[in-house]
Design an enzyme around this catalytic site. Sequence first.
Site, PDB file in Angstrom:
ATOM      1  N   SER A 136      47.435  56.581  29.354  1.00 42.59           N
ATOM      2  CA  SER A 136      48.369  56.032  28.341  1.00 42.59           C
ATOM      3  C   SER A 136      49.538  56.776  28.014  1.00 42.59           C
ATOM      4  CB  SER A 136      47.573  55.663  27.124  1.00 42.59           C
ATOM      5  OG  SER A 136      48.282  55.341  25.977  1.00 42.59           O
ATOM      6  N   TYR A 160      40.957  58.298  20.372  1.00 40.07           N
ATOM      7  CA  TYR A 160      41.056  57.310  21.447  1.00 40.07           C
ATOM      8  C   TYR A 160      42.225  58.233  22.499  1.00 40.07           C
ATOM      9  CZ  TYR A 160      43.654  54.128  24.498  1.00 40.07           C
ATOM     10  OH  TYR A 160      44.080  53.589  25.741  1.00 40.07           O
ATOM     11  N   LYS A 164      41.731  60.124  26.435  1.00 30.85           N
ATOM     12  CA  LYS A 164      42.542  59.715  27.770  1.00 30.85           C
ATOM     13  C   LYS A 164      43.048  61.208  28.215  1.00 30.85           C
ATOM     14  CE  LYS A 164      42.383  55.493  28.049  1.00 30.85           C
ATOM     15  NZ  LYS A 164      41.376  55.012  29.065  1.00 30.85           N
TER      16      LYS A 164
HETATM   17  P1  NAD Z   1      40.039  45.620  27.523  1.00 38.95           P
HETATM   18  O1  NAD Z   1      39.036  45.922  26.347  1.00 38.95           O
HETATM   19  O2  NAD Z   1      40.575  44.105  27.735  1.00 38.95           O
HETATM   20  O3  NAD Z   1      39.387  45.961  29.176  1.00 38.95           O
HETATM   21  C1  NAD Z   1      38.236  46.880  29.184  1.00 38.95           C
HETATM   22  C2  NAD Z   1      36.968  46.538  29.621  1.00 38.95           C
HETATM   23  O4  NAD Z   1      36.179  47.402  29.947  1.00 38.95           O
HETATM   24  C3  NAD Z   1      36.390  45.107  28.751  1.00 38.95           C
HETATM   25  O5  NAD Z   1      36.302  43.831  29.336  1.00 38.95           O
HETATM   26  C4  NAD Z   1      35.265  45.895  28.095  1.00 38.95           C
HETATM   27  O6  NAD Z   1      34.310  45.004  27.849  1.00 38.95           O
HETATM   28  C5  NAD Z   1      34.759  46.814  29.338  1.00 38.95           C
HETATM   29  N1  NAD Z   1      33.942  47.929  28.956  1.00 38.95           N
HETATM   30  C6  NAD Z   1      34.413  48.690  27.931  1.00 38.95           C
HETATM   31  N2  NAD Z   1      33.177  49.684  27.867  1.00 38.95           N
HETATM   32  C7  NAD Z   1      32.495  49.443  28.881  1.00 38.95           C
HETATM   33  C8  NAD Z   1      31.257  50.138  29.462  1.00 38.95           C
HETATM   34  N3  NAD Z   1      30.903  51.246  28.798  1.00 38.95           N
HETATM   35  N4  NAD Z   1      30.627  49.645  30.394  1.00 38.95           N
HETATM   36  C9  NAD Z   1      31.226  48.652  31.276  1.00 38.95           C
HETATM   37  N5  NAD Z   1      32.269  47.968  30.764  1.00 38.95           N
HETATM   38  C10 NAD Z   1      32.832  48.330  29.623  1.00 38.95           C
HETATM   39  O7  NAD Z   1      41.112  46.761  27.745  1.00 38.95           O
HETATM   40  P2  NAD Z   1      42.524  46.529  28.361  1.00 38.95           P
HETATM   41  O8  NAD Z   1      43.610  46.487  27.744  1.00 38.95           O
HETATM   42  O9  NAD Z   1      42.291  45.866  29.770  1.00 38.95           O
HETATM   43  O10 NAD Z   1      42.637  48.244  28.970  1.00 38.95           O
HETATM   44  C11 NAD Z   1      42.147  48.720  30.283  1.00 38.95           C
HETATM   45  C12 NAD Z   1      42.130  50.069  30.234  1.00 38.95           C
HETATM   46  O11 NAD Z   1      43.494  50.700  30.190  1.00 38.95           O
HETATM   47  C13 NAD Z   1      41.322  50.886  29.172  1.00 38.95           C
HETATM   48  O12 NAD Z   1      40.816  52.123  29.669  1.00 38.95           O
HETATM   49  C14 NAD Z   1      42.605  51.272  28.096  1.00 38.95           C
HETATM   50  O13 NAD Z   1      42.265  52.324  27.526  1.00 38.95           O
HETATM   51  C15 NAD Z   1      43.892  51.528  29.132  1.00 38.95           C
HETATM   52  N6  NAD Z   1      44.928  51.256  28.175  1.00 38.95           N
HETATM   53  C16 NAD Z   1      45.197  50.014  27.684  1.00 38.95           C
HETATM   54  C17 NAD Z   1      46.627  49.774  26.730  1.00 38.95           C
HETATM   55  C18 NAD Z   1      46.418  48.593  26.335  1.00 38.95           C
HETATM   56  O14 NAD Z   1      47.442  48.496  25.621  1.00 38.95           O
HETATM   57  N7  NAD Z   1      46.002  47.284  26.640  1.00 38.95           N
HETATM   58  C19 NAD Z   1      47.406  50.989  26.923  1.00 38.95           C
HETATM   59  C20 NAD Z   1      47.181  52.217  27.473  1.00 38.95           C
HETATM   60  C21 NAD Z   1      45.960  52.267  28.262  1.00 38.95           C
HETATM   61  N1  UFG Z   2      53.689  46.355  14.745  1.00 41.72           N
HETATM   62  C1  UFG Z   2      53.874  45.740  13.798  1.00 41.72           C
HETATM   63  N2  UFG Z   2      53.193  44.509  13.213  1.00 41.72           N
HETATM   64  C2  UFG Z   2      51.848  44.307  13.546  1.00 41.72           C
HETATM   65  C3  UFG Z   2      51.246  45.073  14.924  1.00 41.72           C
HETATM   66  C4  UFG Z   2      52.430  45.945  15.484  1.00 41.72           C
HETATM   67  O1  UFG Z   2      54.921  45.545  13.215  1.00 41.72           O
HETATM   68  O2  UFG Z   2      51.105  43.463  13.356  1.00 41.72           O
HETATM   69  C5  UFG Z   2      54.492  47.265  15.493  1.00 41.72           C
HETATM   70  C6  UFG Z   2      53.850  48.640  15.469  1.00 41.72           C
HETATM   71  O3  UFG Z   2      54.282  49.274  14.122  1.00 41.72           O
HETATM   72  C7  UFG Z   2      54.740  49.082  16.552  1.00 41.72           C
HETATM   73  C8  UFG Z   2      54.902  48.093  17.624  1.00 41.72           C
HETATM   74  O4  UFG Z   2      54.647  47.010  16.770  1.00 41.72           O
HETATM   75  O5  UFG Z   2      55.833  49.691  16.206  1.00 41.72           O
HETATM   76  C9  UFG Z   2      53.835  48.198  18.885  1.00 41.72           C
HETATM   77  O6  UFG Z   2      52.428  48.240  18.234  1.00 41.72           O
HETATM   78  P1  UFG Z   2      51.213  47.952  19.242  1.00 41.72           P
HETATM   79  O7  UFG Z   2      50.164  48.179  18.100  1.00 41.72           O
HETATM   80  O8  UFG Z   2      51.427  46.623  19.768  1.00 41.72           O
HETATM   81  O9  UFG Z   2      51.372  49.069  20.095  1.00 41.72           O
HETATM   82  P2  UFG Z   2      51.526  50.636  20.166  1.00 41.72           P
HETATM   83  O10 UFG Z   2      52.758  51.173  20.747  1.00 41.72           O
HETATM   84  O11 UFG Z   2      51.157  51.150  18.719  1.00 41.72           O
HETATM   85  O12 UFG Z   2      50.146  51.283  20.844  1.00 41.72           O
HETATM   86  C10 UFG Z   2      49.532  50.384  21.894  1.00 41.72           C
HETATM   87  C11 UFG Z   2      47.995  50.377  22.251  1.00 41.72           C
HETATM   88  C12 UFG Z   2      47.752  51.853  22.572  1.00 41.72           C
HETATM   89  C13 UFG Z   2      48.403  52.337  23.497  1.00 41.72           C
HETATM   90  C14 UFG Z   2      49.659  52.450  23.448  1.00 41.72           C
HETATM   91  C15 UFG Z   2      50.362  52.988  24.324  1.00 41.72           C
HETATM   92  O13 UFG Z   2      47.592  49.797  21.019  1.00 41.72           O
HETATM   93  O14 UFG Z   2      46.224  51.533  22.654  1.00 41.72           O
HETATM   94  O15 UFG Z   2      50.266  51.197  23.209  1.00 41.72           O
HETATM   95  O16 UFG Z   2      49.954  52.434  25.729  1.00 41.72           O
HETATM   96  F1  UFG Z   2      47.895  53.720  23.632  1.00 41.72           F
END
Ligand code: NAD
Ligand code: UFG
Length: 351
Positions: A136, A160, A164
């Site tokens: 991330s 969290y 990572k």
């Molecule tokens: P998500 O929660 O939709 O998908 C993760 C999946 O992993 C889910 O289906 C969950 O049920 C499964 N899971 C969790 N723990 C598990 C376990 N112990 N065993 C088996 N399955 C398990 O999340 P996502 O948005 O698809 O994110 C995927 C990856 O990308 C994650 O590692 C997350 O940290 C990373 N990531 C996501 C974002 C974001 O904003 N979505 C940003 C940066 C990094």
């Molecule tokens: N925001 C609002 N109102 C809301 C939700 C969000 O104003 O109800 C704003 C936040 O303050 C921020 C922007 O929208 O300025 C984006 O917020 P998000 O929560 O959508 O995303 P973040 O950048 O905070 O974080 C996301 C994921 C993290 C990940 C990160 C980088 O939540 O898990 O992107 O990948 F690590």
Amino acid sequence: MLIFTNNLNKTPKILVTGAAGFIGSHTMVELQQAGYQVIGLDNFENSSIHVADQISSITGTPITIENIDIRNKKALIAFVQQHKDIHAVIHFAAYKAVGESVQFPTKYYENNVGGTANLLDAMAVNDINSIVFSSSCTVYGEANPPVDETTPVQIATSPYGNTKQICEELLRDQNRANGLNVISLRYFNPVGAHDSALIGELPLGIPNNLVPFITQTAIGKRKQLTVFGNDYPTPDGTCIRDYIHVVDLAKAHLKALEYQLAGKNQLGFDVFNLGTGKGSSVLEVVAAFEKVSGQHLNMVFGPRRAGDVVQVYAACDKANKALGWKTERNLENCMQTAWAWEQALAKMENK
Ligand code: NAD
Ligand code: UFG
């Protein structure tokens, strides 16, 4: 140095963890459509068991996502042993809620770090030496954008984020120890949904993230969107992020995998930023949503959210050049597909 070589007589078989999740499901589609054999695992804690059927409907090919928890090392090793000819792993399975991780840190370390360690052991036992990992942009903290991969990793601001960073270190150590071939992909803000509206993001409870909060407000599940702060030092006073379409992101995983399978990841451990290179403010995201949906969004300004960085967006030249990948979709397409997905979900829920 160990270079991963692909057995060219076979279609590579790829194990995807977290395959039913938001990014995992879209990557499963791209892998199948590109002709890979895929096996998914998920414990469905943050996803639906119906996702496999939805993926099959899109690709026209049956797939299985088995119910395995990566914290259960014995079950994981047995599962990997059953599928002897896995070439590589794409590892998504993790918890991802920043706020929850502050409240329950051990839950996050156990799943994200412990689960990854189990996976590496299961891979080593079965001589699988290639992994693409979900990292991330949080690893960069508050840095001067555009942020490239030479930007130093900062002390994490949440458990969290720390998981990572620790996983990246764990993967680097495993590369040193046994030549594991690692690509860590640092995502910026993944949004949007598949064009079919059959798969998308499924936030549990009240969404933390901006885009699902917008679409849930528009559909009537939430009363209004609160914009967290409009007094930031940005042109319109709201925070800036790099919103990347989940299909563009999924395609980057294929490019990273191909790069590894072709033996091009000569460093053995490497990191790539995945974003669009363009920052958008919260108000720009709302405006894009209103434009493509024709909806007027109920919105109020509230105080800043603790822990938010002012602005972050990616420099993606490294992924563009080395992986031959670039984004194809813009913010409006992100909002249009996210909205179509929200409407499709509402129809499913009303059945
Ligand atoms: P998500 O929660 O939709 O998908 C993760 C999946 O992993 C889910 O289906 C969950 O049920 C499964 N899971 C969790 N723990 C598990 C376990 N112990 N065993 C088996 N399955 C398990 O999340 P996502 O948005 O698809 O994110 C995927 C990856 O990308 C994650 O590692 C997350 O940290 C990373 N990531 C996501 C974002 C974001 O904003 N979505 C940003 C940066 C990094
Ligand atoms: N925001 C609002 N109102 C809301 C939700 C969000 O104003 O109800 C704003 C936040 O303050 C921020 C922007 O929208 O300025 C984006 O917020 P998000 O929560 O959508 O995303 P973040 O950048 O905070 O974080 C996301 C994921 C993290 C990940 C990160 C980088 O939540 O898990 O992107 O990948 F690590």
